[in-house]
Motif scaffolding. Structure first.
Motif, PDB file in Angstrom:
ATOM      1  N   GLN A  29      44.439  55.933  36.058  1.00 23.36           N
ATOM      2  CA  GLN A  29      43.854  55.246  37.219  1.00 23.36           C
ATOM      3  C   GLN A  29      44.652  53.955  37.423  1.00 23.36           C
ATOM      4  OE1 GLN A  29      41.627  56.673  34.859  1.00 23.36           O
ATOM      5  NE2 GLN A  29      42.178  55.073  33.397  1.00 23.36           N
ATOM      6  N   PRO A  30      45.896  54.129  37.886  1.00 22.59           N
ATOM      7  CA  PRO A  30      46.844  53.002  37.900  1.00 22.59           C
ATOM      8  C   PRO A  30      46.452  51.853  38.825  1.00 22.59           C
ATOM      9  CG  PRO A  30      47.738  54.882  39.085  1.00 22.59           C
ATOM     10  CD  PRO A  30      46.484  55.365  38.416  1.00 22.59           C
ATOM     11  N   ASN A  31      45.581  52.093  39.789  1.00 23.61           N
ATOM     12  CA  ASN A  31      45.329  51.057  40.799  1.00 23.61           C
ATOM     13  C   ASN A  31      43.981  50.359  40.666  1.00 23.61           C
ATOM     14  OD1 ASN A  31      46.953  53.510  42.279  1.00 23.61           O
ATOM     15  ND2 ASN A  31      47.831  51.485  42.709  1.00 23.61           N
ATOM     16  N   VAL A  32      43.219  50.691  39.650  1.00 23.75           N
ATOM     17  CA  VAL A  32      41.895  50.059  39.572  1.00 23.75           C
ATOM     18  C   VAL A  32      41.989  48.656  39.003  1.00 23.75           C
ATOM     19  CG1 VAL A  32      40.628  52.227  39.389  1.00 23.75           C
ATOM     20  CG2 VAL A  32      41.360  51.055  37.309  1.00 23.75           C
ATOM     21  N   THR A  33      43.050  48.356  38.286  1.00 21.46           N
ATOM     22  CA  THR A  33      43.118  47.019  37.655  1.00 21.46           C
ATOM     23  C   THR A  33      43.392  45.943  38.700  1.00 21.46           C
ATOM     24  OG1 THR A  33      45.417  47.513  37.183  1.00 21.46           O
ATOM     25  CG2 THR A  33      43.848  47.787  35.384  1.00 21.46           C
ATOM     26  N   GLU A  34      43.958  46.342  39.832  1.00 24.60           N
ATOM     27  CA  GLU A  34      44.358  45.348  40.847  1.00 24.60           C
ATOM     28  C   GLU A  34      43.160  44.544  41.339  1.00 24.60           C
ATOM     29  OE1 GLU A  34      46.870  47.246  43.627  1.00 24.60           O
ATOM     30  OE2 GLU A  34      46.696  45.638  45.097  1.00 24.60           O
ATOM     31  N   SER A  35      42.110  45.246  41.755  1.00 24.73           N
ATOM     32  CA  SER A  35      40.920  44.537  42.238  1.00 24.73           C
ATOM     33  C   SER A  35      40.281  43.745  41.106  1.00 24.73           C
ATOM     34  CB  SER A  35      39.912  45.537  42.819  1.00 24.73           C
ATOM     35  OG  SER A  35      40.412  46.065  44.017  1.00 24.73           O
ATOM     36  N   LYS A  36      40.336  44.295  39.886  1.00 20.23           N
ATOM     37  CA  LYS A  36      39.752  43.564  38.751  1.00 20.23           C
ATOM     38  C   LYS A  36      40.506  42.258  38.522  1.00 20.23           C
ATOM     39  CE  LYS A  36      38.313  47.831  36.379  1.00 20.23           C
ATOM     40  NZ  LYS A  36      38.474  48.698  35.189  1.00 20.23           N
ATOM     41  N   GLU A  37      41.851  42.337  38.614  1.00 15.45           N
ATOM     42  CA  GLU A  37      42.674  41.126  38.447  1.00 15.45           C
ATOM     43  C   GLU A  37      42.360  40.117  39.549  1.00 15.45           C
ATOM     44  OE1 GLU A  37      43.615  41.541  35.097  1.00 15.45           O
ATOM     45  OE2 GLU A  37      44.690  39.897  36.069  1.00 15.45           O
ATOM     46  N   ASN A  38      42.272  40.616  40.779  1.00 15.76           N
ATOM     47  CA  ASN A  38      41.947  39.711  41.903  1.00 15.76           C
ATOM     48  C   ASN A  38      40.590  39.033  41.650  1.00 15.76           C
ATOM     49  OD1 ASN A  38      44.261  40.559  43.119  1.00 15.76           O
ATOM     50  ND2 ASN A  38      43.266  41.889  44.622  1.00 15.76           N
ATOM     51  N   THR A  39      39.629  39.822  41.173  1.00 16.65           N
ATOM     52  CA  THR A  39      38.285  39.272  40.921  1.00 16.65           C
ATOM     53  C   THR A  39      38.351  38.185  39.863  1.00 16.65           C
ATOM     54  OG1 THR A  39      37.258  41.383  41.486  1.00 16.65           O
ATOM     55  CG2 THR A  39      35.956  39.879  40.123  1.00 16.65           C
ATOM     56  N   ARG A  40      39.089  38.468  38.791  1.00 15.31           N
ATOM     57  CA  ARG A  40      39.175  37.484  37.705  1.00 15.31           C
ATOM     58  C   ARG A  40      39.799  36.193  38.208  1.00 15.31           C
ATOM     59  NH1 ARG A  40      42.868  35.836  34.992  1.00 15.31           N
ATOM     60  NH2 ARG A  40      44.354  37.419  35.748  1.00 15.31           N
ATOM     61  N   ARG A  41      40.841  36.334  39.022  1.00 17.07           N
ATOM     62  CA  ARG A  41      41.525  35.143  39.545  1.00 17.07           C
ATOM     63  C   ARG A  41      40.595  34.350  40.463  1.00 17.07           C
ATOM     64  NH1 ARG A  41      45.713  37.664  40.783  1.00 17.07           N
ATOM     65  NH2 ARG A  41      45.207  38.076  42.975  1.00 17.07           N
ATOM     66  N   LEU A  42      39.819  35.050  41.254  1.00 16.62           N
ATOM     67  CA  LEU A  42      38.889  34.367  42.176  1.00 16.62           C
ATOM     68  C   LEU A  42      37.764  33.679  41.408  1.00 16.62           C
ATOM     69  CD1 LEU A  42      38.830  37.139  44.885  1.00 16.62           C
ATOM     70  CD2 LEU A  42      39.495  34.755  45.307  1.00 16.62           C
ATOM     71  N   LEU A  43      37.340  34.302  40.312  1.00 13.90           N
ATOM     72  CA  LEU A  43      36.267  33.684  39.511  1.00 13.90           C
ATOM     73  C   LEU A  43      36.780  32.404  38.860  1.00 13.90           C
ATOM     74  CD1 LEU A  43      34.583  36.792  37.852  1.00 13.90           C
ATOM     75  CD2 LEU A  43      33.550  35.225  39.516  1.00 13.90           C
TER      76      LEU A  43
ATOM     77  N   ALA B 107      30.356  38.519  44.843  1.00 12.46           N
ATOM     78  CA  ALA B 107      31.169  38.035  45.976  1.00 12.46           C
ATOM     79  C   ALA B 107      32.658  38.063  45.614  1.00 12.46           C
ATOM     80  CB  ALA B 107      30.735  36.619  46.352  1.00 12.46           C
ATOM     81  N   ALA B 108      32.964  37.737  44.345  1.00 10.67           N
ATOM     82  CA  ALA B 108      34.371  37.754  43.915  1.00 10.67           C
ATOM     83  C   ALA B 108      34.912  39.172  43.873  1.00 10.67           C
ATOM     84  CB  ALA B 108      34.498  37.090  42.545  1.00 10.67           C
ATOM     85  N   GLN B 109      34.057  40.120  43.504  1.00  9.06           N
ATOM     86  CA  GLN B 109      34.497  41.520  43.502  1.00  9.06           C
ATOM     87  C   GLN B 109      34.785  41.994  44.933  1.00  9.06           C
ATOM     88  OE1 GLN B 109      31.085  42.890  40.951  1.00  9.06           O
ATOM     89  NE2 GLN B 109      32.721  43.908  39.835  1.00  9.06           N
ATOM     90  N   ALA B 110      33.914  41.592  45.856  1.00 10.76           N
ATOM     91  CA  ALA B 110      34.135  41.981  47.257  1.00 10.76           C
ATOM     92  C   ALA B 110      35.409  41.328  47.790  1.00 10.76           C
ATOM     93  CB  ALA B 110      32.923  41.569  48.107  1.00 10.76           C
ATOM     94  N   ALA B 111      35.580  40.036  47.479  1.00 11.48           N
ATOM     95  CA  ALA B 111      36.767  39.319  47.966  1.00 11.48           C
ATOM     96  C   ALA B 111      38.033  39.880  47.307  1.00 11.48           C
ATOM     97  CB  ALA B 111      36.628  37.825  47.662  1.00 11.48           C
ATOM     98  N   GLY B 112      37.928  40.222  46.039  1.00 14.89           N
ATOM     99  CA  GLY B 112      39.093  40.766  45.331  1.00 14.89           C
ATOM    100  C   GLY B 112      39.523  42.093  45.921  1.00 14.89           C
ATOM    101  N   ASP B 113      38.550  42.882  46.355  1.00 15.98           N
ATOM    102  CA  ASP B 113      38.904  44.179  46.944  1.00 15.98           C
ATOM    103  C   ASP B 113      39.463  43.986  48.348  1.00 15.98           C
ATOM    104  OD1 ASP B 113      37.435  47.248  47.956  1.00 15.98           O
ATOM    105  OD2 ASP B 113      39.070  46.972  46.533  1.00 15.98           O
ATOM    106  N   ARG B 114      38.906  43.016  49.095  1.00 13.55           N
ATOM    107  CA  ARG B 114      39.459  42.731  50.422  1.00 13.55           C
ATOM    108  C   ARG B 114      40.935  42.354  50.284  1.00 13.55           C
ATOM    109  NH1 ARG B 114      34.617  39.768  51.191  1.00 13.55           N
ATOM    110  NH2 ARG B 114      35.646  37.735  51.081  1.00 13.55           N
TER     111      ARG B 114
END
Ligand SMILES: O=P(O)(O)OC[C@H]1O[C@](O)(CO)[C@@H](O)[C@@H]1O
Length: 532
Positions: free
Chosen positions: A349-363, A495-502
């Motif tokens: 699942q090569p692309n699932v970490t991207e949103s997780k990384e974005n979320t972590r950065r936003l948090l 909210a960070a998860q939603a923003a990270g996915d956006r």
């Protein structure tokens, strides 16, 4: 009766079947031959085929989990809460809803849903399931329950006695379980990936603790397993229909229940198919329908899969009947075969970490300070690239105009994905948006609860064909809840998860409309009214 497969109106070239037979795909798969998906996938496949053994190897779980359930029941701990995401919660939910036994599934960061799970503590035992052991939602849930039990006056030893943990050996959660004195720890087979884990401890332990018959599921699967080396076995036929259908242009699979007696199977199969095939710019898009005649059942590039019933015309359709244990194993086997036919690795699942990384950065860095470009009724509309440039938002029907603009942005053979970061219990009506939007657009429309879909169809959205347009819904909070020992609460996490996915979707230039509901009930009603 094991699995029965039937097909109507689907013209899979005979060459596909001949190739599978010549390559002995059925036999090699059962023998766990990791070369079936090409050299690049071989390393991952070699440690992701353990699910084929589960009908036999999971039997050793039964005495232990049966004894544990009796112990818990004797102590009055008869409310089982499962904290887990994707493959760590979808199968237990299907098993328990089908068996009619109570299981509270917490697979959301919506504070309302978390609060609803944090009740009735006197009767509650918490199953914390995570293969990796570091999924932020599940860790946050665990923390919240420890805090709540402490606030209810339990001491450390008593708190530990309220937790059952399912994880891979050596995971961070395995260490945490030992440190907190969890009552029981089930170390799962590390050669089984999340979406293939229905018949592993991840699927069976929470379900059996809730009262479902795990042994029956294994027997049903074992009966099918005896046939899986046969060149025309029903699971292979299902894989041929999925993978062969893809080759003839059917890159969407509408999933509908045709009298299976199961509940929610489509959500589990959606995760399996989307996260297994949606990569390298291709994949099969599952479209979960609530009725055989729901909009989307007969779309042009769609195969209608009827679970528990016969194929339904007028378009190409398949029917898969059989008991739940055989359905789990059969669809897993079929998805692996489809991955072979699609030429992708069905186990990563090569692309699932991207949103997780974005979320972590936003948090860590703080959420973007975005202001709505318009507020109409209970709906705030946020800037979504150039999507709304041509939309007159001063009109009362500005919401409909915005939604029409989003639908117009769906490319040919594309899809519209609704992603609702809401409470799937209290805001359940939001799910009606899928059918209403599908009736209005000629495209496939999918619906997922956020952040749950990030662990399921999220892989397809980012790794699959870049033909998606996205409607993201967020909602006002009644009240927030802290995540113990973290500088943010569940509301900020959501909210960070939603923003990270956006961010991840914007980075791919995908059309996205973000609507925030200042009043969830009124806002959902307003959207449905705007579209009817
Ligand atoms: O069981 P874990 O490691 O918490 O992961 C939960 C889910 O998240 C994913 O890893 C995707 O993010 C799924 O493959 C998996 O089922």
């Amino acid at each position: 009766m094991t699995l029965r497969f039937s097909c109507a109106g689907l013209d899979v070239p005979q060459a596909v079947r001949t190739q599978l037979a010549d390559d002995d795909v059925a036999g090699r798969l059962v023998r766990k031959d990791p070369t079936l998906w090409g050299p690049e996938a071989e390393g991952e496949a070699s440690v992701r085929l353990g699910w084929l053994d589960l009908p036999a190897t999971s039997r050793e779980l039964l005495p232990r989990v049966t004894a544990l359930r009796a112990e818990l029941q004797a102590e009055g701990l008869d409310r089982v809460v499962l904290c887990g995401m994707g493959g760590s919660s979808l199968a237990p939910e299907v098993i328990c809803r089908t068996a009619g036994v109570p299981l509270v599934v917490l697979d959301s960061t919506d504070p309302g849903q978390v609060a609803a799970a944090l009740t009735d503590l006197a009767r509650t035992v918490v199953v914390v399931s995570s293969k990796s052991g570091d999924t932020v939602e599940t860790d946050s849930h665990r923390r919240a329950f420890v805090d709540a039990f402490a606030a209810a006056g339990l001491d450390e030893q008593q708190i530990g006695a309220r937790f059952v943990v399912v994880t891979d050996p050596g995971s961070p959660l395995a260490e945490t379980a030992a440190a907190m004195g969890a009552r029981a720890v089930f170390l799962a087979d590390p050669t089984v990936g999340g979406r293939y884990s229905a018949l592993s401890a991840f699927g069976l332990v929470p379900a059996a603790l809730a009262g479902a018959d795990a042994g029956a599921l294994l027997e049903e699967a074992a009966e099918l397993a005896e046939h899986l080396t046969e060149p025309d076995n029903p699971a292979l036929e299902l894989g041929v229909a999925l993978g062969g259908g893809f080759r003839t242009g059917r890159d969407k699979v509408a999933l509908v229940d045709g009298g299976s007696g199961t509940t929610g199977f489509g959500d589990w199969a959606e995760h399996l198919i989307a996260e297994s095939t949606g990569k390298q710019g291709r994949g099969l898009l599952p479209v979960v329908l609530d009725a055989p005649d729901a909009p989307g059942a007969t779309d042009p590039d769609t195969l209608l899969a009827v679970v528990g019933g016969d194929p339904l015309g007028p378009g190409p359709s398949i029917g898969v009947t059989g008991p739940l244990g055989a359905q789990f194993l059969g669809w897993e086997y079929a998805t692996a075969v489809a991955g072979h036919l699609l030429g992708i690795n069905p186990f990563d699942q090569p692309n699932v970490t991207e949103s997780k990384e974005n979320t972590r950065r936003l948090l860590e860095g703080g959420l973007p300070d975005e202001k709505p470009v318009a507020t109409i009724g209970a709906v705030e509309l946020f800037d979504s690239g150039d999507l709304l440039d041509q939309v007159d938002l001063s009109q009362l029907d500005g919401v409909r105009l915005a939604l029409d603009a989003l639908m117009a942005a769906v490319p040919p053979r594309g899809y519209l994905a609704v992603m609702a970061y809401l409470d799937r219990a209290r805001d359940a009506r939001a799910a009606e948006l899928r059918g209403v939007l599908a009736a209005r657009t000629g495209h496939a429309v999918t619906f997922g609860w956020g952040p749950r879909f990030l662990h399921s169809t999220g892989q397809y959205h980012k790794g699959g064909p870049q033909t998606g347009a996205f409607l993201q819904l967020t909602g006002e909070l009644d009240a927030d809840l802290p995540v113990p020992d973290r500088p943010y609460g569940f509301g900020a996490l959501q909210a960070a998860q939603a923003a990270g996915d956006r961010q991840a979707l914007a980075d791919r230039g995908r059309p996205l409309l973000h609507l925030h509901l200042t009043d969830r009930v009124a806002g959902v009603g307003q959207l449905l009214d705007a579209l009817r």
